[in-house]
Write a protein that holds these residues in place. Structure first.
Motif, short mmCIF file in Angstrom:
data_model
loop_
_atom_site.label_atom_id
_atom_site.label_comp_id
_atom_site.label_asym_id
_atom_site.label_seq_id
_atom_site.Cartn_x
_atom_site.Cartn_y
_atom_site.Cartn_z
N SER A 1 14.28 1.69 -1.61
CA SER A 1 12.89 2.07 -1.84
C SER A 1 12.00 1.56 -0.71
CB SER A 1 12.40 1.47 -3.17
OG SER A 1 10.99 1.53 -3.26
N PRO A 2 11.33 2.46 0.04
CA PRO A 2 10.44 2.02 1.12
C PRO A 2 9.35 1.08 0.63
CG PRO A 2 10.83 4.39 1.27
CD PRO A 2 11.39 3.94 -0.05
N LEU A 3 8.79 1.38 -0.55
CA LEU A 3 7.71 0.53 -1.08
C LEU A 3 8.25 -0.86 -1.42
CD1 LEU A 3 4.85 0.08 -2.09
CD2 LEU A 3 5.54 1.05 -4.30
N LEU A 4 9.39 -0.92 -2.08
CA LEU A 4 9.94 -2.23 -2.45
C LEU A 4 10.31 -3.02 -1.20
CD1 LEU A 4 10.59 -4.00 -4.84
CD2 LEU A 4 12.88 -3.00 -4.92
N LYS A 5 10.85 -2.35 -0.20
CA LYS A 5 11.17 -3.03 1.06
C LYS A 5 9.92 -3.64 1.68
CE LYS A 5 15.26 -0.52 2.69
NZ LYS A 5 15.79 0.39 3.73
N GLN A 6 8.84 -2.86 1.68
CA GLN A 6 7.58 -3.36 2.25
C GLN A 6 7.06 -4.56 1.47
OE1 GLN A 6 4.10 -1.96 0.77
NE2 GLN A 6 3.09 -3.59 1.94
N LEU B 1 3.91 4.91 -0.20
CA LEU B 1 4.59 4.32 0.95
C LEU B 1 4.40 2.82 1.05
CD1 LEU B 1 4.23 6.71 4.02
CD2 LEU B 1 6.26 6.17 2.69
N SER B 2 3.16 2.36 0.81
CA SER B 2 2.89 0.94 0.99
C SER B 2 1.70 0.50 0.15
CB SER B 2 2.61 0.62 2.47
OG SER B 2 1.43 1.27 2.90
N LEU B 3 1.58 -0.81 0.01
CA LEU B 3 0.52 -1.42 -0.78
C LEU B 3 -0.02 -2.62 -0.01
CD1 LEU B 3 0.81 -2.34 -4.54
CD2 LEU B 3 0.35 -4.12 -2.87
N GLU B 4 -1.33 -2.75 0.06
CA GLU B 4 -1.96 -3.89 0.73
C GLU B 4 -3.03 -4.48 -0.17
OE1 GLU B 4 -0.94 -5.13 3.54
OE2 GLU B 4 0.38 -3.51 4.22
N TYR B 5 -3.12 -5.80 -0.18
CA TYR B 5 -4.15 -6.50 -0.96
C TYR B 5 -5.27 -6.86 0.00
CZ TYR B 5 -6.08 -9.87 -4.34
OH TYR B 5 -6.88 -10.56 -5.22
N ASN C 1 1.09 11.43 2.59
CA ASN C 1 0.17 12.33 3.31
C ASN C 1 -0.97 11.56 3.97
OD1 ASN C 1 -1.42 11.57 1.17
ND2 ASN C 1 -1.71 13.63 0.35
N GLU C 2 -0.83 10.23 4.06
CA GLU C 2 -1.80 9.32 4.70
C GLU C 2 -3.07 9.14 3.89
OE1 GLU C 2 -2.46 10.55 8.71
OE2 GLU C 2 -0.38 10.17 9.32
N GLU C 3 -3.10 9.68 2.66
CA GLU C 3 -4.24 9.45 1.79
C GLU C 3 -4.23 7.99 1.34
OE1 GLU C 3 -6.16 11.20 -2.39
OE2 GLU C 3 -4.27 12.00 -1.60
N LEU C 4 -5.43 7.42 1.21
CA LEU C 4 -5.57 6.03 0.81
C LEU C 4 -6.27 5.97 -0.54
CD1 LEU C 4 -4.77 3.34 2.21
CD2 LEU C 4 -7.17 3.10 2.86
N VAL C 5 -5.71 5.20 -1.49
CA VAL C 5 -6.26 5.06 -2.83
C VAL C 5 -6.49 3.58 -3.10
CG1 VAL C 5 -5.87 5.48 -5.29
CG2 VAL C 5 -5.03 7.12 -3.61
N LYS C 6 -7.60 3.24 -3.77
CA LYS C 6 -7.90 1.86 -4.10
C LYS C 6 -7.82 1.62 -5.60
CE LYS C 6 -10.74 0.35 -0.20
NZ LYS C 6 -11.98 -0.35 0.20
N PHE D 1 -6.58 -3.47 -4.24
CA PHE D 1 -5.38 -2.96 -3.58
C PHE D 1 -5.64 -1.63 -2.90
CE2 PHE D 1 -4.06 -5.78 -6.95
CZ PHE D 1 -3.05 -6.52 -6.36
N GLU D 2 -5.09 -1.47 -1.72
CA GLU D 2 -5.13 -0.21 -1.00
C GLU D 2 -3.72 0.37 -1.00
OE1 GLU D 2 -6.81 -0.80 2.86
OE2 GLU D 2 -8.82 -1.25 2.06
N LEU D 3 -3.60 1.57 -1.53
CA LEU D 3 -2.30 2.21 -1.70
C LEU D 3 -2.20 3.41 -0.76
CD1 LEU D 3 -2.49 2.26 -5.61
CD2 LEU D 3 -1.59 0.44 -4.18
N ALA D 4 -1.17 3.42 0.08
CA ALA D 4 -1.02 4.48 1.08
C ALA D 4 0.05 5.47 0.65
CB ALA D 4 -0.66 3.87 2.43
#
Length: 485
Positions: A399-404, A124-128, A139-144, A133-136
């Motif tokens: 793409s939701p991810l690309l939009k974000q 869904l999304s990516l944050e630095y 299912n709301e699971e978070l991966v680094k 990086f934190e990848l969402a």
């Protein structure tokens, strides 16, 4: 929480190729440790949407010997076809290539050189955050992950966003049910449009009118390439360095064209098409292709291995000018279709079931009918199939991810398509956000690298990325040993 070394976002042809090149690098440096997370929805995992989601009648348009995802095994797909005893046709189906990609992935798993963790769902999304990086997930699971590589394929935006929700609009073969009274309209005349017609032509009584702004028709792939260019060569371009890259290209292309005189198929084919003699156009190119007598095609195909360097040499202004001046010609003449597909289209033209038209306006819709103005009159149908392949300008991608990533400044759209990257490292660059460790391989790099529709080229990019990644890991390990000692 475990922090993965690499996260691969998207696992189709580009993603499988990247994982394969990472494995090749780890094989040469056994001490490297790599924990890799792979993200892709279950339906297209390890095969990609372009191949795993294709119609059974859709064939590949690239010779199998150029479709390997591995630099060290350039004929891998061709050999696999022979082993599977599926060489009944020179042009296998897209579904067959999807099975090959899955087999490559199974071999990677079996080798156990990489620690792979699958996430068979969309990101869904990516944050630095703090250097990683934190990848969402949905299912709301978070991966680094320390490094992220986008291998998301061609995430084009729609050319017909105002028509997409209307009844009768099609942009995927599963939306087409059966023939209707009268011809359906197919937007585009390139590879995607050809695939659309091949799908509806299964019934052999369907009719279609294919339209584009340039009014071009597909060209036929020669049995082999015999003509060697005399003027449009890489060495000649180098010698013309006193000119800008595009001016040198135009000069040499014109010189090559003039040298061919009446031997070139280009002039006669265009004359037939412009005169409305479409049946004769198809017969003419089919006959010449059968005799491997397509020197103009040979000239353009000869640019395959150096055109990406030429593209990098041009300024963005020149790239725009090239797309404007040569984009349509390049699509039709540089990317010919296999003989079987060309003959199928030619037969439909001869039977009056298919016609190519030059549009003079965008399609409109009223009272359940799509209309398109063309140089030959107005086309009407209750079905409009978008066979354009979409726009490479990605601002309106779904793409939701690309939009974000665009909205938050992680990536910056390139004016010639895709996103900005560093062409040497494939690291994503943006004037809005400074991030280390975010990369991209594949069609999203089109504006910077151009040749990303070619498997052999993306495999080379993956090999370079994997080599650079290994050097970064070794450098970090060296720093760690110094600190510990």
């Amino acid at each position: 929480m475990e922090v993965f070394d690499i996260a691969i976002i998207g696992f189709g042809a580009s993603g499988v190729g990247l994982l394969n090149e990472i494995q090749n690098e780890v094989f040469t440096k056994r001490h490297l440790k790599s924990n890799i997370a792979i993200f892709n929805n279950q339906n297209s995992f390890a095969k990609g949407k372009a191949f795993g989601d294709a119609s059974p009648v859709h064939i590949v348009n690239t010779p199998p010997e150029l479709m390997s995802p591995s630099v060290v095994e350039p004929t891998g797909f061709w050999h696999w076809l022979r082993e599977q005893k599926t060489m009944d046709s020179k042009w296998p189906t897209r579904g067959t290539f999807a099975k090959y990609l899955e087999s490559v992935y199974k071999d990677i798993q079996a080798a156990e050189l990489l620690n792979i963790h699958e996430f068979q769902q969309d990101l869904l999304s990516l944050e630095y955050v703090n250097g990683s990086f934190e990848l969402a997930l949905k299912n709301e699971e978070l991966v680094k992950a320390r490094e992220v590589v986008l291998c998301m394929g061609a995430l084009n935006s729609s050319n017909f966003s105002d028509l997409e929700e209307l009844s009768g609009f099609i942009n995927h073969y599963t939306q087409y049910n059966q023939p209707v009274n009268g011809p359906i309209l197919i937007a585009g005349t390139g590879l995607t449009a050809v695939d659309a017609f091949k799908h509806i032509d299964r019934s052999k009584d369907a009719k279609a009118k294919m339209f584009s702004r340039n009014g071009l028709a597909p060209t036929c792939l020669s049995e082999k390439h015999q003509y060697v260019p005399k003027y449009l060569t890489w060495r000649s371009l180098i010698r013309e360095s006193q000119l800008s890259p595009l001016k040198a290209f135009k000069k040499l292309l014109l010189k090559e064209h003039n040298s061919l005189k009446n031997e070139s198929e280009f002039k006669t084919a265009n004359q037939l098409l412009r005169a409305g003699k479409q049946k004769e156009y198809f017969r003419y190119l089919e006959d010449r292709a059968s005799n491997a007598d397509l020197p103009w095609q040979d000239v353009l195909v000869s640019t395959r291995y150096w055109f990406h360097k030429f593209w990098k040499a041009m300024s963005i202004t020149e790239k725009h000018e090239f797309i404007s001046s040569f984009g349509s010609l390049w699509a039709a003449w540089r990317h010919p279709i296999p003989m079987s597909s060309f003959v199928q289209l030619g037969s439909a033209v001869g039977e009056g079931r298919l016609e190519f038209c030059m549009s003079t306006s965008k399609p409109t819709y009223e009272n359940g009918v799509f209309r398109v103005s063309t140089t030959g009159g107005t086309l009407e149908s209750r079905i409009l199939w978008d066979g354009t392949g979409g726009s490479p300008i990605i601002n309106n991608s779904r793409s939701p991810l690309l939009k974000q990533l665009i909205n938050e400044g992680y990536v910056e759209p390139h004016p010639c398509g895709g996103i900005f990257i560093n062409p040497k490292t494939f690291e994503i660059s943006s004037s809005r956000k400074e991030v280390n460790g975010l990369y991209c391989i594949g069609p999203l790099n089109k504006g910077v690298l151009f040749s990303t529709n070619a498997f052999w080229f993306n495999a080379q990019c993956s090999e370079k990325w994997a080599y650079q990644w290994a050097k970064r890991v070794e450098a970090r390990e060296g720093e760690h040993r110094v600190v510990v000692s």
